[in-house]
Design an enzyme around this catalytic site. Structure first.
Site, PDB file in Angstrom:
ATOM      1  N   TYR A 120       7.700  11.398  -0.551  1.00 36.79           N
ATOM      2  CA  TYR A 120       7.532   9.974  -1.567  1.00 36.79           C
ATOM      3  C   TYR A 120       8.877   9.141  -1.190  1.00 36.79           C
ATOM      4  O   TYR A 120       9.008   8.285  -0.972  1.00 36.79           O
ATOM      5  CB  TYR A 120       6.691  10.228  -2.989  1.00 36.79           C
TER       6      TYR A 120
ATOM      7  N   ILE B  65       1.390   6.017  -1.288  1.00 37.46           N
ATOM      8  CA  ILE B  65       0.135   6.903  -2.223  1.00 37.46           C
ATOM      9  C   ILE B  65       0.649   7.688  -2.168  1.00 37.46           C
ATOM     10  O   ILE B  65       2.152   7.824  -2.174  1.00 37.46           O
ATOM     11  CB  ILE B  65      -0.451   7.946  -0.624  1.00 37.46           C
TER      12      ILE B  65
ATOM     13  N   ALA C 296       0.450  -1.093  -0.206  1.00 36.59           N
ATOM     14  CA  ALA C 296       0.087   0.069  -0.027  1.00 36.59           C
ATOM     15  C   ALA C 296       0.662   1.347   0.221  1.00 36.59           C
ATOM     16  O   ALA C 296       1.906   1.487   0.640  1.00 36.59           O
ATOM     17  CB  ALA C 296      -1.351  -0.157   1.068  1.00 36.59           C
TER      18      ALA C 296
END
Ligand code: NDP
Length: 240
Positions: free
Chosen positions: A147, A85, A83
Site C-alpha cells: 500500500y 484498497i 479508488a
C-alpha cells in the site's frame, strides 16, 4: 455548461463525500465503484448522482467506462482518482497476489483513469487531476509495504503530470489523508482505534468531508497556481 467531474470509488467512504461536495459546488458528477451494487444504488437514490461500475485496474474497462460517462455528461474536466484498497500483511507473510492486487488498483488504476481523459484535457486547455494518496505513502507503515509503495508512487505520477500538463492549463495534485472516519477505520476494534487517535495531535479522526473540501478547492479555478503539490490532511500526525 457545468464542468464534469469523475470520482473513482465515489459511491462510499471518502469518495462519496467528494462526489457530494462537487455536486453541491455545481459540477456534474459521475461516481464509479467496483462491485458493491447495493451501496451504489443507495448512494444514487440519496444523492441523484449517477454511478458507473468498472474495475480501475483494467485499462480497457476504464477507457470504455470513461467514454460512456463522456457520452452521458460531456467531456471530463476533473478527475478524482480516489479508488483504493488495502491488503495488509507483514512483509515476510505478504503474498505476491497481495502485492499485485494493490499495485494494480492503487497505482495502475490511477494511470488507467487519467490516461484516457488526458488528450481531451490537453485539447480543451483545462483539466484538474486530483489523486487521493495517503499519509502512509509519505511515511511508510508496518504491514503495508504494498500500500505504501503505491501511495508513494501516486505522488510521483502527480509531480510528473504537473510538469507535462502545466502549459495546457492542467494541474495535478495529491491529497494525503491521515486516518479518516470511514467504514474501514470504524470497523477496527475500539481499542486499536483509540491507539490510532492517540497518535493524532488534533485528538480525533478526520471526517470524509474534510478531504472533500480540499478536493473542491483543488478542482476550482482559484487553485490554478497550485500544481504538483501534496496536501497533507492528517490532524498534525506527520509533517513532510
Ligand atoms: P472505501 O473502502 O470506503 O471505498 C473504496 C471505494 O473504492 C469504493 O467505492 C469501492 O467500490 C472503490 N473501489 C475499490 N477497488 C476498486 C476497483 N478495483 N475499481 C473501481 N473501484 C474500486 O475507501 P476509503 O473511502 O476509506 O478510501 C478512499 C481512498 O482514500 C483510498 O484510495 C484510500 O487508500 C485513501 N485513504 C483512506 C484513508 C482512510 O482513513 N479511510 C486514509 C488515507 C488514504 P465498491 O463500493 O464497489 O467496493
Amino acid at each position: 455548461m457545468a464542468r464534469t467531474a469523475l470520482v473513482t470509488g465515489g459511491s462510499r467512504g471518502i469518495g462519496a463525500a467528494i462526489s457530494k461536495a462537487l455536486k453541491e459546488a455545481g459540477y456534474q458528477v459521475a461516481a464509479t465503484y467496483a462491485g458493491n451494487d447495493e451501496k451504489a444504488k443507495a448512494f444514487t437514490d440519496e444523492t441523484g448522482i449517477k454511478t458507473y461500475k468498472w474495475n480501475v485496474a483494467d485499462y480497457d474497462e476504464s477507457k470504455a467506462g470513461i467514454e460512456q460517462v463522456e457520452s452521458d455528461l460531456g467531456p471530463i474536466d476533473i478527475v478524482v482518482a480516489n479508488a483504493g484498497i488495502t491488503r495488509d500483511a507483514p512483509f515476510h507473510k505478504m503474498k505476491p497476489e497481495q502485492w499485485k492486487e494493490v499495485v494494480d488498483t492503487n497505482l495502475t488504476g490511477v494511470f488507467n483513469t487519467v490516461h484516457p481523459v488526458w488528450p481531451g484535457m490537453r485539447e480543451r486547455g483545462f483539466g484538474r487531476i486530483i489523486v487521493i494518496s495517503s499519509i502512509n505513502g509519505q511515511k511508510g507503515q508496518f504491514a503495508q509495504v504494498n500500500y505504501a509503495a503505491t501511495k508513494a508512487g501516486d505522488l510521483g505520477i502527480v509531480k510528473s503530470l504537473a510538469q507535462e500538463g502545466a502549459s495546457k492549463g492542467i494541474t495535478a495534485n495529491a491529497i494525503c489523508p491521515g486516518y479518516i472516519a470511514t467504514e474501514m477505520v470504524m470497523a477496527v476494534p475500539e481499542k486499536v482505534r483509540e491507539a490510532i487517535i492517540g497518535q493524532i495531535p488534533t485528538g480525533r479522526l478526520g471526517e470524509p468531508e474534510e478531504i472533500a473540501r480540499c478536493v473542491t478547492f483543488l478542482a476550482s479555478d482559484d487553485s490554478q497556481f497550485i500544481n504538483g503539490s501534496t496536501i497533507s490532511a492528517n490532524g498534525g500526525q506527520f509533517f513532510v
